[in-house]
Design an enzyme around this catalytic site. Structure first.
Site, PDB file in Angstrom:
ATOM      1  N   CYS A  81       0.779  -1.239   0.000  1.00 10.58           N
ATOM      2  CA  CYS A  81       0.000   0.000   0.000  1.00 10.58           C
ATOM      3  C   CYS A  81       0.811   1.289   0.000  1.00 10.58           C
ATOM      4  CB  CYS A  81      -0.953   0.013   1.193  1.00 10.58           C
ATOM      5  SG  CYS A  81      -2.174  -1.309   1.174  1.00 10.58           S
ATOM      6  N   HIS A 117      -1.086   6.123   2.644  1.00 16.61           N
ATOM      7  CA  HIS A 117      -1.239   5.084   3.655  1.00 16.61           C
ATOM      8  C   HIS A 117      -1.015   5.680   5.039  1.00 16.61           C
ATOM      9  CE1 HIS A 117      -1.064   0.958   5.255  1.00 16.61           C
ATOM     10  NE2 HIS A 117      -0.110   1.410   6.053  1.00 16.61           N
TER      11      HIS A 117
END
Length: 503
Positions: A78, A132
């Site tokens: 991510c 993130h």
């Protein structure tokens, strides 16, 4: 970084951009941008040929513009993947390889995609999962002008999913709580399917707030001519597979596709594979990572149900865009941050250099540029989105100060047969750093440790073996040599300490 230093860096970046192109400070005639980010979404989507998927809204969006059939992330996890999108830079160019990587601590004066648009007169906003946040990472608040609309990534409604309401391991990681004692916390459920409305989960709330932001942005543009850049990020189908019951009911688990191959490729280096990992943070998955057929089918059902759930939220946002009559002057991009293993090669989730972890969906709708219902086999990367959006909006090409590795895909948007690159590039760091090139037929992965003597290679031919059954590196030396030459056109990778690795 102190609040004062953070503010100073933000103001310095904006000032520098305005000096670079002061004529773009007012952008009343420029298109709006709606950037839709979806976590862990691979091309298990109807418009990509998956007959099991129930994704009518994403399919309808694809009909409006161009579908990229050979798009790849630059790192299959991510935080680094989102950095590549927002910076236009490979992780091997920045050293931002980890979930806890600190963007501003590494590149303090980086100019991100939304900052580039803000300097050109856009109002920039973000909702949901964009950068993130978690694992010690706090994202990049200074990338956007308006306060971020934050919501949950890991969320449960059934108390049984959390041992009666306890803080679970993944909830703690994604909220930066108890990071020093994660293994002492209980595991949360891998899936749940309560009979609730969509807004009971974060993605439903993000969709609703995005529509409100679009309404406000339309009014602001009517008042002062300011175009908007809105990034909306959705969490599903990221684990846990928590979605309202009606989306689970859309799929018959008995008919969903099971993995064709559950063993590692023959002759693949040990470093290339993955055992356990993220999936073991969820019950009832054994902590050993062994997933039997019954549980595998349930997890696959959860992934498809979660994809249908996020598809419905994307549909709400696009319907809101239409109702506000913003469609004709808004560029829409849908991007999945990386792919997802569903038991293939014995692997679950991401964190590899294989096809299922790295291939992503990219859809682009650019009024006046893209033709409805088009598709291209042009290889594309996440880093290409930044320069593409800049060109579509009439902005200067991004110049950093971070390295810009992306290329504009606008020639392809105008003509699907046009070609702007002959391969895609991606990487993943394990005990060795794996760097890969993907052509229309082959993938080469080079695994390199501290010295040249430890280099290992993988080579796969997707024309003859779509499921990566056998590593062909030792069997096709001529092809291996050609692909190594392509890999060597890329700069040497930057280490985590921001120094170039030795060749």
């Amino acid at each position: 970084m102190t609040p004062f230093r953070s503010l100073f860096c933000c103001l310095f970046s904006l000032t520098a951009l305005l000096v670079i192109y002061p004529g773009h400070a007012v952008a009343a005639d420029r298109p709006n941008v709606l950037l839709i980010l979806v976590d862990d979404l691979k091309p298990a989507i109807g418009c990509y040929g998956d007959s099991h998927a129930k994704t009518p809204n994403i399919d309808a969006l694809a009909v409006r513009g161009m579908r990229f059939d050979a798009a790849y992330c630059n790192q299959a996890v991510c935080a680094p993947s989102r950095f590549t999108l927002m910076l236009g830079s490979h992780s091997t160019s920045t050293g931002l390889y980890g979930l806890g990587s600190d963007l501003r601590g590494t590149i303090p004066d980086a100019v991100t995609l939304p900052q580039h648009f803000a300097a050109a007169g856009y109002r920039t906003e973000s909702l949901g999962k964009i950068f993130h946040v978690g694992h010690g990472n706090h994202g990049d608040p200074q990338s956007f002008m308006a306060p971020h609309f934050k919501d949950k990534v890991v969320e449960y409604l059934d108390p049984a999913s959390t041992d009666g309401g306890k803080l679970t391991r993944e909830e703690a990681l994604f909220t930066n709580q108890e990071l020093g004692r994660i293994r002492q916390l209980p595991r949360g459920a891998a899936f749940e399917s309560p009979d609730v409305d969509d807004i009971a989960y974060a993605d439903g709330r993000v969709a609703g707030e995005t529509i409100k932001r679009l309404q406000a942005a339309k009014q602001a543009r009517a008042n002062d001519g300011t175009p908007f850049f809105i990034a909306a990020g959705f969490a599903r189908p990221h684990l846990p597979f928590c979605a309202p019951k009606k989306y689970w009911d859309m799929h018959d688990p008995a008919t969903l596709p099971m993995p064709v191959r559950t063993e590692s490729p023959v002759d693949a280096p040990k470093v290339a594979g993955k055992l356990g990992g993220e999936i073991t943070a969820y019950k009832p998955v054994p902590e050993s990572g062994d997933v039997d057929g019954t549980l595998a089918r349930k997890l696959i059902h959860g992934y498809y149900a979660s994809t249908s759930f996020v598809d419905a939220q994307i549909g709400r946002v696009i319907a809101g865009l239409d109702e506000l009559e913003l469609t004709d002057n808004t560029i829409v991009v849908l991007w999945g941050d990386h792919g997802f293993h569903l038991g293939d090669l014995g692997i679950w989730t991401k964190h590899t250099n294989y096809e299922q972890a790295t291939r992503i969906p990219i859809l682009m709708v650019a009024p006046g540029v893209t033709k409805p219902g088009t598709a291209t086999t042009q290889l594309a990367e996440s880093v290409d989105v930044f320069p593409t959006l800049a060109e579509l909006a009439g902005l200067p090409a991004p110049r950093g100060p971070q390295p810009i590795d992306g290329v504009s895909l606008v020639p392809v948007l105008k003509q699907p047969a046009a070609r702007v690159r002959d391969h895609a590039y991606h990487a993943y760091p394990k005990a060795k750093l794996g760097r890969a090139v993907r052509t229309d037929r082959y993938r080469l992965v080079q695994w390199k440790g501290e010295d040249d003597a430890s280099i290992e290679y993988e080579l796969y031919d997707y024309r003859d073996d779509s499921v990566e059954s056998v590593n062909l590196a030792a069997k096709r030396p001529a092809i291996l040599k050609q692909l190594i030459a392509i890999l060597e056109t890329h700069d040497e990778p930057v280490g985590r300490n921001r120094k170039k690795a030795k060749r």
